[in-house]
Design a protein around this motif. Structure first.
Motif, PDB file in Angstrom:
ATOM      1  N   TYR A 191       0.858  -1.168   0.000  1.00 29.11           N
ATOM      2  CA  TYR A 191       0.000   0.000   0.000  1.00 29.11           C
ATOM      3  C   TYR A 191       0.903   1.230   0.000  1.00 29.11           C
ATOM      4  O   TYR A 191       2.112   1.129   0.176  1.00 29.11           O
ATOM      5  CB  TYR A 191      -0.926   0.003   1.225  1.00 29.11           C
ATOM      6  CG  TYR A 191      -1.804  -1.223   1.305  1.00 29.11           C
ATOM      7  CD1 TYR A 191      -3.073  -1.225   0.736  1.00 29.11           C
ATOM      8  CD2 TYR A 191      -1.366  -2.385   1.930  1.00 29.11           C
ATOM      9  CE1 TYR A 191      -3.883  -2.344   0.791  1.00 29.11           C
ATOM     10  CE2 TYR A 191      -2.162  -3.518   1.988  1.00 29.11           C
ATOM     11  CZ  TYR A 191      -3.420  -3.493   1.415  1.00 29.11           C
ATOM     12  OH  TYR A 191      -4.220  -4.606   1.459  1.00 29.11           O
TER      13      TYR A 191
ATOM     14  N   TYR B  17       0.861   5.769   0.861  1.00 26.46           N
ATOM     15  CA  TYR B  17       0.136   7.016   1.127  1.00 26.46           C
ATOM     16  C   TYR B  17       0.929   8.179   0.561  1.00 26.46           C
ATOM     17  O   TYR B  17       2.141   8.104   0.384  1.00 26.46           O
ATOM     18  CB  TYR B  17      -0.164   7.208   2.616  1.00 26.46           C
ATOM     19  CG  TYR B  17       1.029   7.372   3.529  1.00 26.46           C
ATOM     20  CD1 TYR B  17       1.598   8.630   3.774  1.00 26.46           C
ATOM     21  CD2 TYR B  17       1.569   6.279   4.199  1.00 26.46           C
ATOM     22  CE1 TYR B  17       2.668   8.781   4.627  1.00 26.46           C
ATOM     23  CE2 TYR B  17       2.647   6.412   5.057  1.00 26.46           C
ATOM     24  CZ  TYR B  17       3.183   7.672   5.273  1.00 26.46           C
ATOM     25  OH  TYR B  17       4.252   7.799   6.123  1.00 26.46           O
ATOM     26  N   ASP B  18       0.203   9.250   0.236  1.00 29.53           N
ATOM     27  CA  ASP B  18       0.795  10.398  -0.437  1.00 29.53           C
ATOM     28  C   ASP B  18       1.350  11.406   0.565  1.00 29.53           C
ATOM     29  O   ASP B  18       0.770  11.635   1.634  1.00 29.53           O
ATOM     30  CB  ASP B  18      -0.249  11.106  -1.311  1.00 29.53           C
ATOM     31  CG  ASP B  18      -0.708  10.239  -2.467  1.00 29.53           C
ATOM     32  OD1 ASP B  18       0.127   9.485  -3.006  1.00 29.53           O
ATOM     33  OD2 ASP B  18      -1.895  10.314  -2.824  1.00 29.53           O
TER      34      ASP B  18
ATOM     35  N   GLN C 181       5.471   9.663  -2.199  1.00 32.16           N
ATOM     36  CA  GLN C 181       4.699   8.571  -1.645  1.00 32.16           C
ATOM     37  C   GLN C 181       5.567   7.773  -0.686  1.00 32.16           C
ATOM     38  O   GLN C 181       6.785   7.690  -0.854  1.00 32.16           O
ATOM     39  CB  GLN C 181       4.192   7.628  -2.743  1.00 32.16           C
ATOM     40  CG  GLN C 181       2.898   8.050  -3.398  1.00 32.16           C
ATOM     41  CD  GLN C 181       2.284   6.900  -4.183  1.00 32.16           C
ATOM     42  OE1 GLN C 181       2.974   5.977  -4.616  1.00 32.16           O
ATOM     43  NE2 GLN C 181       0.981   6.958  -4.364  1.00 32.16           N
TER      44      GLN C 181
END
Length: 202
Positions: free
Chosen positions: A146, A148-149, A175
Motif C-alpha cells: 500500500y 500514502y501520499d 509517496q
C-alpha cells in the motif's frame, strides 16, 4: 576570509556526512538466528504501555552522542532482550531510512549465537513477546503493498513574490510505501517490513 576558511575546515574536514536536517539518529539490529530449518529473523512485539505498543519491530532505539550505529543497535538489543553484545556477529549495514519526520534509521545485521539466543530475557516494560520467522518465508511470500501520499501544503503567507516564483510553483510531492506481511501470526509492516524487503532483495 582566512578565518572563514579555517571555520569551514574545522566544521567539515573529516566530517562524516549524515542526513541534512536530521534531528535524531536511530539504529536497529536485524537479528538472525540459526534454526533447524535455516536462518530466521528475530522480532519483538512492543509492550502495550509504550509508544506504538503491540507493533512488531526489531530491537533498537535512539543513538547516544558519539555512538556508532553498531554500538547503538547492540546496546539497545542488550537492554531490550538481554542478548550479550559479544554473542552477536555483525555482518554489515543495509541502506538507511530517511524518515520525513526528521530522523535517520540505520539497520545493522547481526547473527546471534545459540548462547545469545538462549540468553533472551525480554524487558517486560518494553517487550511483550519475541518470535522468529524463517528468512525464506519473506522471499517466497510477497507482501501486500500500500502507499500514502506526501502532499505539500504551503502557508497562505508564503512570500512567493520575494523568492521569485508564482503560486502555481510545482512543489515536490511523494509517496511512502507500506508493505505488509502476515508472519507467524503477527503483522510485519511499515518500516520494519521495508527493512525486511531490503534483507531479502537479490
Amino acid at each position: 576570509m582566512r578565518a572563514e576558511l579555517d571555520r569551514l575546515r574545522r566544521r567539515f574536514g573529516g566530517y562524516e556526512p549524515g542526513m541534512m536536517g536530521a534531528r535524531q539518529r536511530y539504529a536497529v539490529l536485524c537479528p538472525l538466528v540459526e534454526r533447524p530449518d535455516g536462518l530466521h529473523l528475530l522480532f519483538e512485539v512492543r509492550a502495550g504501555g509504550i509508544r506504538q505498543g503491540g507493533e512488531v519491530c526489531f530491537p533498537g532505539g535512539r543513538a547516544e552522542a558519539g555512538e556508532t550505529a553498531e554500538q547503538c543497535a547492540l546496546r539497545e538489543t542488550a537492554e531490550e532482550l538481554a542478548i550479550p553484545p559479544e554473542t552477536v556477529t555483525l555482518l554489515g549495514r543495509t541502506d538507511f531510512i530517511c524518515n520525513h519526520r526528521g530522523f535517520l534509521l540505520q539497520p545493522v545485521i547481526g547473527l546471534v549465537s545459540p548462547a545469545g539466543f538462549d540468553a533472551i530475557r525480554p524487558a517486560e516494560a518494553e517487550v511483550a513477546e519475541v518470535f522468529t520467522v524463517p528468512l525464506d518465508f519473506f522471499r517466497t511470500h510477497p507482501p501486500q503493498r500500500y502507499a500514502y501520499d506526501l502532499i505539500p501544503r504551503m502557508p497562505e503567507d508564503f512570500p512567493y513574490e520575494a523568492v521569485g516564483i508564482s503560486r502555481a510553483y510545482p512543489w515536490s510531492s511523494g509517496q511512502v510505501e507500506i508493505p505488509i506481511w502476515q508472519a507467524a501470526g503477527h503483522p510485519v509492516w511499515g518500516m520494519t517490513a521495508r527493512i525486511v524487503q531490503e534483507l531479502v532483495r537479490e
